[in-house]
Design an enzyme around this catalytic site. Structure first.
Site, PDB file in Angstrom:
ATOM      1  N   TYR A  98     -22.615  62.515 -50.240  1.00  0.00           N
ATOM      2  CA  TYR A  98     -21.399  63.119 -49.680  1.00  0.00           C
ATOM      3  C   TYR A  98     -20.532  62.075 -48.986  1.00  0.00           C
ATOM      4  O   TYR A  98     -21.050  61.196 -48.293  1.00  0.00           O
ATOM      5  CB  TYR A  98     -21.788  64.195 -48.657  1.00  0.00           C
ATOM      6  N   TRP A 143     -16.056  60.798 -48.149  1.00  0.00           N
ATOM      7  CA  TRP A 143     -14.646  60.805 -48.506  1.00  0.00           C
ATOM      8  C   TRP A 143     -14.201  59.555 -49.250  1.00  0.00           C
ATOM      9  O   TRP A 143     -13.186  59.577 -49.927  1.00  0.00           O
ATOM     10  CB  TRP A 143     -13.802  60.979 -47.237  1.00  0.00           C
TER      11      TRP A 143
HETATM   12  P1  PGD Z   1     -16.251  58.652 -43.827  1.00  0.00           P
HETATM   13  O1  PGD Z   1     -16.164  57.906 -42.564  1.00  0.00           O
HETATM   14  O2  PGD Z   1     -14.960  59.052 -44.489  1.00  0.00           O
HETATM   15  O3  PGD Z   1     -17.096  59.948 -43.493  1.00  0.00           O
HETATM   16  O4  PGD Z   1     -18.046  62.209 -43.473  1.00  0.00           O
HETATM   17  P2  PGD Z   1     -17.823  60.986 -44.460  1.00  0.00           P
HETATM   18  O5  PGD Z   1     -19.149  60.450 -44.834  1.00  0.00           O
HETATM   19  O6  PGD Z   1     -16.902  61.351 -45.556  1.00  0.00           O
HETATM   20  O7  PGD Z   1     -17.175  57.864 -44.849  1.00  0.00           O
HETATM   21  C1  PGD Z   1     -16.721  57.324 -46.039  1.00  0.00           C
HETATM   22  C2  PGD Z   1     -17.371  55.967 -46.230  1.00  0.00           C
HETATM   23  O8  PGD Z   1     -16.999  55.482 -47.515  1.00  0.00           O
HETATM   24  C3  PGD Z   1     -16.903  54.920 -45.229  1.00  0.00           C
HETATM   25  O9  PGD Z   1     -18.004  54.307 -44.626  1.00  0.00           O
HETATM   26  C4  PGD Z   1     -16.096  53.920 -46.077  1.00  0.00           C
HETATM   27  O10 PGD Z   1     -16.213  52.589 -45.644  1.00  0.00           O
HETATM   28  C5  PGD Z   1     -16.713  54.104 -47.438  1.00  0.00           C
HETATM   29  N1  PGD Z   1     -15.820  53.788 -48.559  1.00  0.00           N
HETATM   30  C6  PGD Z   1     -14.473  53.897 -48.613  1.00  0.00           C
HETATM   31  N2  PGD Z   1     -14.039  53.590 -49.841  1.00  0.00           N
HETATM   32  C7  PGD Z   1     -15.124  53.276 -50.580  1.00  0.00           C
HETATM   33  C8  PGD Z   1     -15.317  52.889 -51.934  1.00  0.00           C
HETATM   34  O11 PGD Z   1     -14.395  52.794 -52.729  1.00  0.00           O
HETATM   35  N3  PGD Z   1     -16.597  52.671 -52.340  1.00  0.00           N
HETATM   36  C9  PGD Z   1     -17.657  52.769 -51.509  1.00  0.00           C
HETATM   37  N4  PGD Z   1     -18.873  52.531 -52.006  1.00  0.00           N
HETATM   38  N5  PGD Z   1     -17.507  53.123 -50.219  1.00  0.00           N
HETATM   39  C10 PGD Z   1     -16.255  53.388 -49.769  1.00  0.00           C
HETATM   40  C11 PGD Z   1     -16.998  63.029 -43.102  1.00  0.00           C
HETATM   41  C12 PGD Z   1     -17.569  64.370 -42.605  1.00  0.00           C
HETATM   42  O12 PGD Z   1     -18.049  64.235 -41.263  1.00  0.00           O
HETATM   43  C13 PGD Z   1     -16.606  65.455 -42.656  1.00  0.00           C
HETATM   44  S1  PGD Z   1     -15.612  65.613 -44.066  1.00  0.00           S
HETATM   45  C14 PGD Z   1     -16.520  66.398 -41.690  1.00  0.00           C
HETATM   46  S2  PGD Z   1     -15.286  67.591 -41.749  1.00  0.00           S
HETATM   47  C15 PGD Z   1     -17.483  66.531 -40.614  1.00  0.00           C
HETATM   48  N6  PGD Z   1     -16.880  66.650 -39.331  1.00  0.00           N
HETATM   49  C16 PGD Z   1     -17.643  66.565 -38.240  1.00  0.00           C
HETATM   50  C17 PGD Z   1     -17.314  67.195 -36.989  1.00  0.00           C
HETATM   51  O13 PGD Z   1     -16.291  67.861 -36.853  1.00  0.00           O
HETATM   52  N7  PGD Z   1     -18.166  67.027 -35.963  1.00  0.00           N
HETATM   53  C18 PGD Z   1     -19.300  66.338 -36.073  1.00  0.00           C
HETATM   54  N8  PGD Z   1     -20.103  66.217 -35.008  1.00  0.00           N
HETATM   55  N9  PGD Z   1     -19.626  65.734 -37.229  1.00  0.00           N
HETATM   56  C19 PGD Z   1     -18.862  65.837 -38.317  1.00  0.00           C
HETATM   57  N10 PGD Z   1     -19.234  65.217 -39.466  1.00  0.00           N
HETATM   58  C20 PGD Z   1     -18.558  65.454 -40.743  1.00  0.00           C
END
Ligand code: PGD
Length: 769
Positions: A116, A118
């Site tokens: 999972y 983004w």
């Molecule tokens: P990101 O920080 O977007 O978080 O969780 P998610 O895991 O999506 O992580 C994406 C990672 O992908 C980053 O580390 C980035 O460096 C890496 N990345 C970016 N581009 C690329 C690429 O092209 N290739 C590769 N291999 N890596 C890449 C998000 C999730 O967190 C979400 S959607 C929600 S809504 C939740 N919200 C909460 C919340 O409200 N409260 C708490 N306590 N926790 C939550 N967690 C959830």
């Protein structure tokens, strides 16, 4: 030519989840400019320049020393071990052999590929599609995850009671309708701009602020219900009713009770468009349990005076009311209830299906809600077919890893957790997104092998056995597209890859070669050839519509393509209102289900057959007297580019900022800017205190996304010195129905931190051999 900013011609188009932009390299520095047509550009774009060549980037493939020496297997040293740098050919040989071992000895049911996250906006280098396609080619399938951390509860309950989730969120009330028609917006959890600033796949027009301003200027009343005043922008001019976190269902019940008690409900609407009202009404009026869910009942639960509730209900009667519910409300214990109950409130007000009225679930929670849909499809990389078919609800990952063979309830089924040997992640950061991180560390310690593709040394990468450096979006070509943004973007490569970083696609292509499935994975195409291939679908659809359809080269040269959009017609909800027999909702009854036979039949005590107030277990008590709201950050997307300039600038003394009410601070001897320790039985973290009256007393707010930074990773429950609230949140599902993430809310105590301030090492690379 401008010496300061670079010539116009140097700037090339690109896109991110947080905005379309152009960028150029000048004297080794990255310059970023928002899309000129964006009425309210997103400052998160300014995280890119400092992040591009930051020390937190991963420069070369790395293998964890303990894994290299002892071979695959459970290991509690994950997260505190050293790494051994390795050449690409050698690491891909090593990983190829390990994938083959797992495949041949354990099969696809031993691989968790949910992965999972983004990742980045481009539709071809979409990390989820890449990894799933690879696992389907290499293993014939894998254990997947379903639903999201965003809307885990809503996306499961909505199909049972309201029908199509996409129609509810994406083809319903738009910002244009709100600006023109709505008289009262009842915003449970608000509609914070920081959330709508983001849209998966990219966004060229941030319309929410201007739309709210236009509505307010026209005389629309915004009422914000929730503990944080900042959850609606100033432009909305909102009245703020600061209910206790997690009590919205009780508040909604009392509003509906007042309507019914005073004969103000729209009974014609309820009779014609809903089913089960009579069952629900018995509960509402207390005919079975002797407790009417009236304003007097709700006042002590919600912290809102009974008179305020009653006056609010009366004020809604006869108005074009739009009820909105933020995703945040359902990211909590019993998160299904406010989603369902808000539909009942909107139905009782009778406005569903009218322009600017009814139920705008999650409007403002993300940038592609409340807009017109594109009339043509965008590029999508096929993930192939997962022939294994097993899955978990996404937020149950630690449960699964810790309890193979254990049964659990989900959406009416009793399911069994698989025995996972390999976890493979690309494009997500579970040490950001998951709850109770100390438990997650134990879960990851259990597997044979954890593989991570990352562009930076997140805590997830640090816990991996094999770390493969991925390119950042700026370092490759792609196509930006979101289903509800009118601009398709030719994302040009802005600069060379960092160190030895490779595109996820090239990494998987190299692995596929070693596993004998290269042709199936690549279909013989280079990345550029894939872009051309994926673009063809949109080009053809444009042509069929009689719309100008540039070929790929012309699109690439132009940099952007304006797409035709579907009309703002209210979607299935308008059609349902106009003729519910001809246009039924896709629910068992074809109507809004206020009582659901299906859900009642599942027999879940924590999700009965109609919306109800189910008192939460995780409430303030001695030792943890404060609510913690762990919400989305304003200065980065989730944890992405936390090391970027805009994110860093929002921290104080290098730490994430926690907001608390001056009264709570005074009671604890905490002053503005003090470093504080937030703690409960699950863990503790540091943060910098900001005192504000914009928060309800008794509530602390700490955004997610500060990278997990354990002071001593050898401890069971180390102090996170940087401010990641997920060391405090609970790893339990919303209910046996949806098993959604409950990370938004928990309870904590807070104290002034008086020890020596530990250094922040979150962005330092780990030790290498
Ligand atoms: P990101 O920080 O977007 O978080 O969780 P998610 O895991 O999506 O992580 C994406 C990672 O992908 C980053 O580390 C980035 O460096 C890496 N990345 C970016 N581009 C690329 C690429 O092209 N290739 C590769 N291999 N890596 C890449 C998000 C999730 O967190 C979400 S959607 C929600 S809504 C939740 N919200 C909460 C919340 O409200 N409260 C708490 N306590 N926790 C939550 N967690 C959830």
């Amino acid at each position: 030519m401008n010496a300061e900013t670079g010539s116009e011609a140097d700037f090339r188009p690109h896109s991110s989840h947080w905005g379309v932009f152009t960028a150029a390299m000048r004297d080794g520095e990255l310059l970023v400019r928002p899309h000129p047509g964006d009425p309210d550009p997103n400052a998160i774009l300014q995280n890119f320049p400092a992040a591009l060549r930051h020390r937190a980037r991963i420069a070369q493939p790395m293998v964890r020393r303990g894994w290299l020496e002892a071979g695959p297997g459970p290991d509690p040293r994950r997260g505190r071990d050293e790494f051994v740098p390795m050449a690409w050919d050698a690491v891909l040989d090593l990983l190829g052999a390990e994938v083959a071992r797992i495949r041949d000895r354990h099969g696809p049911g031993a691989v968790f590929g949910g992965s999972y996250g983004w990742a980045s906006a481009g539709r071809f280098h979409h990390a989820q599609s890449q990894i799933h396609r690879f696992l389907n080619c290499a293993f014939g399938g894998y254990v997947a995850s379903v639903n999201s951390y965003s809307s885990g509860a809503a996306s499961v309950i909505v199909p049972h009671v309201l029908g199509n989730y996409e129609a509810l969120t994406k083809h319903n009330v738009t910002w244009d309708q709100l600006a023109q028609h709505t008289e009262v917006v009842l915003a449970f959890g608000g509609m914070a701009l920081k959330n709508a600033m983001v849209a998966g796949g990219g966004i060229s027009e941030h319309v929410e602020r201007p739309a709210m301003k236009a509505a307010h200027d026209r005389g629309c009343d915004f009422i914000l219900l929730g503990p944080l005043r900042s959850d609606l922008p100033e432009e909305a001019g909102a009245e703020w009713i600061a209910n206790i976190p997690g009590t919205d269902t009780a508040l909604m019940l009392a509003l509906v009770h007042t309507l019914v008690a005073e004969g103000l409900q729209d009974q014609d609407f309820l009779d014609r468009y809903t089913t089960g009202w009579a069952v629900f009404e018995r509960y509402l009026m207390g005919r079975e349990d002797g407790q009417p869910k009236d304003a007097g009942w709700a006042a002590p639960i919600t912290g809102v005076p009974a008179d305020t509730i009653r006056a609010l209900a009366r004020r809604l009667h006869g108005k074009r009311v739009l009820v909105t519910v933020a995703h945040a409300l359902q990211r909590a214990e019993h998160g299904e209830q406010p989603v369902w109950m808000a539909a009942v409130l909107a139905a009782a007000l009778g406005q569903i299906g009218l322009p600017g009225g009814g139920y705008g679930y999650a409007l403002g929670a993300i940038g592609y809600y409340g807009r017109r849909a594109n009339a043509v499809p965008g590029p999508t990389l096929s993930q192939g077919r997962n022939r294994h078919g097993d899955y978990i609800p996404v937020a149950r990952i630690a449960d699964m890893l810790l309890n193979p063979g254990m049964t659990y309830r989900y959406n009416g089924q009793t399911r069994t957790y698989p025995d996972i040997r390999m976890v493979y992640w690309a494009g997500g950061n579970p040490f950001h997104h998951h709850q109770d991180l100390n438990r997650l560390r134990q879960a990851f310690a259990r597997v044979d092998t954890l593989v991570v593709h990352e562009l930076a040394w997140t805590a997830t990468a640090r816990h991996a056995d094999i770390v493969l450096p991925a390119t950042m979006t700026l370092e490759r070509e792609d196509i930006g597209f979101s289903s509800h943004d009118p601009l398709m973007v030719a994302m040009h490569r802005i600069t060379e890859p960092f160190g030895e970083a490779r595109d996820d696609y090239d990494i998987f292509a190299g692995l596929s070669r070693r596993l004998g499935v290269e042709e199936a994975f690549t279909e013989g195409r280079s990345s550029r050839e894939w872009l051309r291939h994926l673009y063809a679908r949109t080009e053809q659809a444009l042509r069929e519509l009689g719309h100008p359809a540039p070929d790929f080269d012309a699109f690439w040269e132009a940099g952007t393509l304006a797409l035709p959009q579907a009309p703002d017609d209210g979607g299935p909800w308008r059609a349902f209102r106009e003729d519910p027999e001809a246009n039924p909702l896709p629910t068992p009854s074809g109507r809004i289900e206020i009582f659901s036979e299906t859900i009642a039949g599942f027999g879940e005590a924590d999700c009965p057959g109609h919306p109800a107030w189910l008192p939460p277990q995780d409430v303030p008590r001695a030792g943890t007297p404060l609510h913690l709201v762990a919400n989305q950050p304003a200065t980065r997307l989730h944890s992405q580019l936390d090391f970027g300039e805009h994110s860093i600038a929002s921290k104080r003394r290098g730490r994430e900022v926690a907001c608390l009410h001056p009264a709570d601070a005074a009671a604890r001897g905490i002053a503005e800017g003090d470093v504080i320790r937030l703690f409960n039985e699950r863990g503790a973290c540091l943060a910098a205190a900001h005192l504000t009256t914009g928060i309800r007393p008794g509530v602390v707010q700490l955004a997610t996304g500060a990278w997990y930074d354990p002071e001593d990773p050898a401890e069971d429950k180390p102090l996170c010195v940087h401010g990641n609230p997920n060391v405090l949140t609970r790893d339990v599902g919303t209910s046996g129905l949806a098993q959604g993430c409950t990370g938004q809310l928990t309870v904590v105590e807070v104290e002034r931190f008086t020890g020596n301030l530990p250094p922040i090492r979150a962005f330092d690379p780990p030790m290498t051999v």
